[in-house]
Design an enzyme around this catalytic site. Structure first.
Site, PDB file in Angstrom:
ATOM      1  N   CYS A  30       0.846  -1.208   0.000  1.00 20.75           N
ATOM      2  CA  CYS A  30       0.000   0.000   0.000  1.00 20.75           C
ATOM      3  C   CYS A  30       0.879   1.255   0.000  1.00 20.75           C
ATOM      4  CB  CYS A  30      -0.900  -0.010   1.242  1.00 20.75           C
ATOM      5  SG  CYS A  30      -1.819   1.517   1.461  1.00 20.75           S
TER       6      CYS A  30
HETATM    7  N1  MHO Z   1      -5.855  -1.325   3.683  1.00 20.45           N
HETATM    8  C1  MHO Z   1      -6.063  -0.183   2.858  1.00 20.45           C
HETATM    9  C2  MHO Z   1      -5.209  -0.223   1.660  1.00 20.45           C
HETATM   10  C3  MHO Z   1      -5.248   1.056   0.919  1.00 20.45           C
HETATM   11  S1  MHO Z   1      -3.834   1.200   0.069  1.00 20.45           S
HETATM   12  C4  MHO Z   1      -3.895   2.650  -0.719  1.00 20.45           C
HETATM   13  C5  MHO Z   1      -7.540  -0.098   2.468  1.00 20.45           C
HETATM   14  O1  MHO Z   1      -7.983  -0.661   1.475  1.00 20.45           O
HETATM   15  O2  MHO Z   1      -8.246   0.545   3.213  1.00 20.45           O
HETATM   16  O3  MHO Z   1      -3.836   0.150  -0.903  1.00 20.45           O
END
Ligand code: MHO
Length: 225
Positions: A30
Site C-alpha cells: 500500500c
Molecule cells: N488497507 C487499505 C489499503 C489502501 S492502500 C492505498 C484499504 O484498502 O483501506 O492500498
C-alpha cells in the site's frame, strides 16, 4: 496588505537543486505508508504516489488494472545516496509475498539510469545475504508512472483536517502538497517518523532563504493537530 507567500515561494531554492535531483520509483505494498516513511528522510525533496509497472491505460485507484501501487521520490543523491534509498526500500517490506489482489501490492523497482540498475544489482545481493533468501522484487527499466488521485497524496497528513486548515495559507490548492518537501516531512511526522525537534533542525539547514526557513520552522512548532 503584504503579499501571501505560498509553499512554492517558501521552498523555491530547494526546487532549484532539481539540477542534482534524481528520481526513484518503487512499489512496496500500500503506497500510503512508504510515502510517509520516505517523505521523512533528509535529502528527499518530493514524494508522490501513483501506479506503475502495468499496461492498463489511464489507471486510477478503483481501476488500476495490472499496475502496482507505486511511490516516486525526487532526492538529492549528495544527501541521500541511491544505495541508501534501496536499503530503506528492502529493509521495510517483505519482497517475496504471495500474490494478493493481483499485482496491486507486489514488490517493484523501476530504474531510471544504468547507474541505478547497477546499484540495484549490488544492493540486492547484499540484502539477500541479510534476508537469507533470494529477493523476488520485479526489477525493470522505468517507462511510466501515473499519478494517483489527489486524496491518496500525503494520505496521513490529510487525516488531520485541523492542521491542514492552518496550512491552507501555504497551500491554497491541495495539489501544492504533492511537490512540497515540507508537506512530505509533515506526512512522515504524523505517521511517527522523526520528531518535531529533528524536523525543525533539518528545516533550519535547508537550502532556502533564511527568512523562509524561519517561517516554515515557526509553522511547524505552532501547528495544532
Ligand atoms: N488497507 C487499505 C489499503 C489502501 S492502500 C492505498 C484499504 O484498502 O483501506 O492500498
Amino acid at each position: 496588505m503584504e503579499q501571501q507567500l505560498t509553499i512554492r515561494d517558501l521552498e523555491k531554492e530547494m526546487g532549484d537543486s532539481q539540477r542534482t535531483a534524481e528520481t526513484a520509483t518503487f512499489g512496496m505494498g500500500c503506497f500510503w505508508g512508504p510515502e510517509a516513511r520516505f517523505g521523512s528522510l533528509p535529502g528527499v525533496l518530493r514524494t508522490r504516489v501513483g501506479f506503475s509497472g502495468g499496461t492498463t491505460p489511464n489507471p486510477a485507484y478503483r481501476n488500476m488494472g495490472d499496475h502496482t501501487e507505486t511511490v516516486q521520490i525526487d532526492f538529492d543523491p549528495e544527501l541521500i545516496p541511491f544505495e541508501e534509498v534501496l536499503k530503506q526500500f528492502w529493509r521495510n517490506h517483505y519482497p517475496n509475498r504471495d500474490e494478493y489482489k493481483g499485482r496491486q501490492y507486489i514488490s517493484l523497482l523501476r530504474f531510471h539510469s544504468d547507474a541505478q540498475a547497477e546499484a540495484i544489482e549490488r544492493v540486492k545481493k547484499e540484502m539477500e545475504a541479510e534476508l537469507g533468501e533470494e529477493i523476488e522484487t520485479e526489477i525493470a527499466s522505468y517507462t511510466q508512472f501515473a499519478l494517483a488521485e489527489e486524496r491518496h497524496q500525503k494520505y496521513y497528513l490529510k487525516r488531520y483536517p485541523k492542521a491542514l486548515e492552518q496550512l491552507e495559507i501555504f497551500y491554497p490548492n491541495p495539489d501544492l502538497l504533492i511537490d512540497s518537501t515540507f508537506a512530505a516531512r509533515l506526512n512522515g511526522f504524523v505517521k511517527g517518523f522523526g520528531t518535531r525537534e529533528s524536523l525543525k533542525q533539518e528545516i533550519m539547514g535547508w537550502n532556502t532563504k533564511k527568512a523562509n526557513r524561519q517561517i516554515l520552522a515557526d509553522k511547524l512548532l505552532k501547528l495544532k493537530w
